[in-house]
Design an enzyme around this catalytic site. Structure first.
Site: not given
Length: 378
Positions: A132, A183
């Site tokens: 990530d 997100d």
């Protein structure tokens, strides 16, 4: 996952996200665990004994989004200057004076410890890696791919986040899945904006390489200690799961599984819907018809059938029609409602249905076009 029966419907990976990391050490000088995970190998063994698989998290910065150690370092011996000054008891970056922003760690360090970390994960028997950072770049993706593939263990390599579409041909070769977005939030605006904007990835979707529009925001969700029931309505949740199934997107549960209610379990355990997502042909559903608030997605299935989602993105109830001409299909077809798991129509022309605001009708049109040789006679 076992107690609620999800294991019986194909759900299999339990993935640890950011927050497990301690300091570097051990025989590989890899990142070790903090006190929240006292024995990672024992945890992995326990998960495997249940018939499940386990995943872990990292990133190629010196620090991760949550302020823990990443797979790079500014020091050759693998120590981190900010740990002594700013880390809490879990080795998370915290500046009590509020004078230094956490983003001090958002950079690639001079020294790579990728091979060290991968060797440690192999010793722990990890099955999945979420890697990530942003922006994803080819160099660091390839470095991690090479390290993972140098071992025999089958590890899913998942990239996060907002992988650049301009490098899609590279992600397709090097990663098993990659986040195409930032997100997701449990709102109609967020879910629909992300979900209905994935078509450009269709050419790069297939077995072993899957674009990922982020996790499923159904059930009890939250980004901290206080959870709340998803703000998506029931119809919006049906749309959410149906769209992700048609997109062949990785299905990742993003809620507190200990608090799964019956409705959420029903969303996550409908085998006919899951079959659409998991179809071996691996095609992403794409738009075949769009008219005002109605958009129709179709996904070719391995057996010749077509999975079709008729979506109402508007604020009022509406009717929607899909014709066999829209789908490139011919002859008499049966129509099966996949959420209700029952055949609802037979036609050689079309299917028409009512759809609630922000709702969906997810169907399978089958058996599909004949694959037998056509001959003509007098």
């Amino acid at each position: 996952m076992v107690e609620k029966g999800l294991i019986n419907h194909g759900w299999q990976y339990i993935n640890i996200d950011d927050g497990w990391q301690g300091l570097r050490g051990g025989k590989h000088q890899g990142v070790m665990t903090n006190s929240k995970f006292p024995d990672m190998k024992a945890l992995a063994d326990e998960v495997h004994a249940m018939g499940l698989k386990i995943g872990i998290y990292s990133g190629p910065w010196v620090g991760t989004y949550a302020g823990h150690l990443g797979s790079y370092c500014d020091n050759a011996h693998g120590t981190y200057d900010w740990v002594e000054k700013y880390a809490n008891e879990h080795y998370r970056y915290v500046d009590p004076t509020k004078q230094t922003k956490h983003s001090v760690n958002y950079h690639h360090g001079k020294y790579s410890f990728v091979k060290n970390d991968v060797q440690q994960w192999m010793d722990w028997d990890m099955d999945y890696l979420k890697y990530d950072w942003n922006p994803n770049d080819v160099y660091h993706v390839k470095e991690m791919m090479d390290a993972l593939r140098s071992h025999k263990r089958d590890v899913v390599f998942s990239l996060s986040n907002s992988a650049p579409w301009g490098d899609a041909s590279q992600w397709e070769k090097m990663a098993n899945c990659w986040r195409t977005t930032g997100d997701i939030k449990d709102t109609w605006e967020s879910m629909s904006r992300l979900g209905f904007n994935q078509t450009k990835w269709a050419a790069y979707t297939g077995p072993g390489h899957w674009p990922d529009p982020d996790m499923l925001v159904v059930g009890m969700v939250g980004w901290g200690p206080r959870l709340h029931y998803t703000r998506l309505t029931a119809d919006e949740q049906y749309t959410h799961i149906s769209l992700w199934a048609l997109l062949a997107a990785p299905l990742l549960i993003g809620c507190d599984m200990a608090q799964l209610d019956d409705f959420t379990i029903s969303l996550l355990t409908n085998d006919e819907v899951i079959e659409v997502n998991q179809d071996p042909l691996g095609k992403q559903g794409t738009v075949v018809k769009e008219n005002e608030s109605v958009v129709v997605y179709a996904k070719p299935m391995e057996d010749g059938a077509m999975a079709v989602g008729l979506f109402n993105r508007g604020e009022k109830p509406t009717k929607a029609t899909v014709t066999w001409k829209n789908l490139g299909m011919r002859g008499e077809q049966k129509v099966r409602d996949l959420w209700r798991q029952q055949d609802v129509a037979t036609s050689d022309v079309e299917f028409t249905t009512d759809i609630a605001p922000h709702g969906v009708r997810l169907i399978k049109v089958y058996p599909g076009n004949s694959r037998l040789q056509a001959t003509s006679g007098r």
